[in-house]
Write an enzyme that holds these catalytic residues in place. Structure first.
Site, PDB file in Angstrom:
ATOM      1  N   VAL A  51      33.517  39.328  43.362  1.00 24.23           N
ATOM      2  CA  VAL A  51      33.719  39.449  41.925  1.00 24.23           C
ATOM      3  C   VAL A  51      34.300  38.145  41.364  1.00 24.23           C
ATOM      4  CG1 VAL A  51      34.672  40.883  40.083  1.00 24.23           C
ATOM      5  CG2 VAL A  51      34.215  41.910  42.304  1.00 24.23           C
ATOM      6  N   PRO A  52      33.487  37.082  41.348  1.00 23.48           N
ATOM      7  CA  PRO A  52      33.987  35.845  40.738  1.00 23.48           C
ATOM      8  C   PRO A  52      34.244  36.092  39.250  1.00 23.48           C
ATOM      9  CG  PRO A  52      31.648  35.665  41.275  1.00 23.48           C
ATOM     10  CD  PRO A  52      32.115  36.973  41.809  1.00 23.48           C
ATOM     11  N   HIS A  53      35.350  35.543  38.739  1.00 24.30           N
ATOM     12  CA  HIS A  53      35.675  35.786  37.338  1.00 24.30           C
ATOM     13  C   HIS A  53      36.550  34.667  36.789  1.00 24.30           C
ATOM     14  CE1 HIS A  53      38.828  37.718  39.780  1.00 24.30           C
ATOM     15  NE2 HIS A  53      39.657  37.403  38.805  1.00 24.30           N
ATOM     16  N   GLY A  54      36.643  34.638  35.473  1.00 22.63           N
ATOM     17  CA  GLY A  54      37.465  33.642  34.815  1.00 22.63           C
ATOM     18  C   GLY A  54      37.646  33.975  33.351  1.00 22.63           C
TER      19      GLY A  54
END
Length: 149
Positions: A65-68
């Protein structure tokens, strides 16, 4: 806002073309950009890669779950990618990741961001559902599975 409201075929890629972590993140960000969900790819990349540098967002059981957070989005945006063969993503269990949920949120709206992360966590508890997603043949099937059709 539920995940289902954020997802349509324009932000789902099956299978992902990229074969490495950075490439997958860029591919998913590009999907959001092409779908008009983000205004500045470079800002989104910086936000996601900065978050990733703090610790991998590769979880367990084939999920990442890459996020930013960035002002390049006005509302929560998400893209989904499937890599049926799995890709090394520095996951917590060391196993390759197959399901990728990229989430981008504005810096001043943490509620929806946290809700999306918790909804993904709930979905990931069902091994059968995750297997069905990983084996989806195209974006329409992923959307159908998420909507419960």
């Amino acid at each position: 806002m539920s995940l289902i409201e954020l997802i349509d075929e324009s932000v789902v890629r099956v299978p992902l073309a990229s074969k490495d972590k950075d490439g997958i993140i860029r591919e998913l960000i590009n999907l959001l950009f092409e779908a008009g969900k983000v205004s500045d790819k470079a800002k989104v990349e910086k936000a996601v890669f900065t978050r990733e540098s703090l610790g991998s967002t590769g979880l367990t059981d084939g999920i990442a779950v890459p996020h930013g957070k960035t002002d390049a989005v006005s509302d929560l945006a998400m893209a989904i990618g499937i890599a049926p063969e799995g890709v090394a993503f520095d996951s917590m269990d060391g196993a390759p990741s197959k399901l990728f949920f990229l989430i981008v949120a504005p810096p001043d709206k943490s509620g929806p961001h946290i809700e999306a992360l918790s909804e993904i966590a709930r979905l990931s508890r069902s091994k059968a559902f995750c297997r069905a997603l990983a084996n989806a043949s195209d974006a329409a099937e992923v959307v159908s599975l998420l909507k419960g059709d």
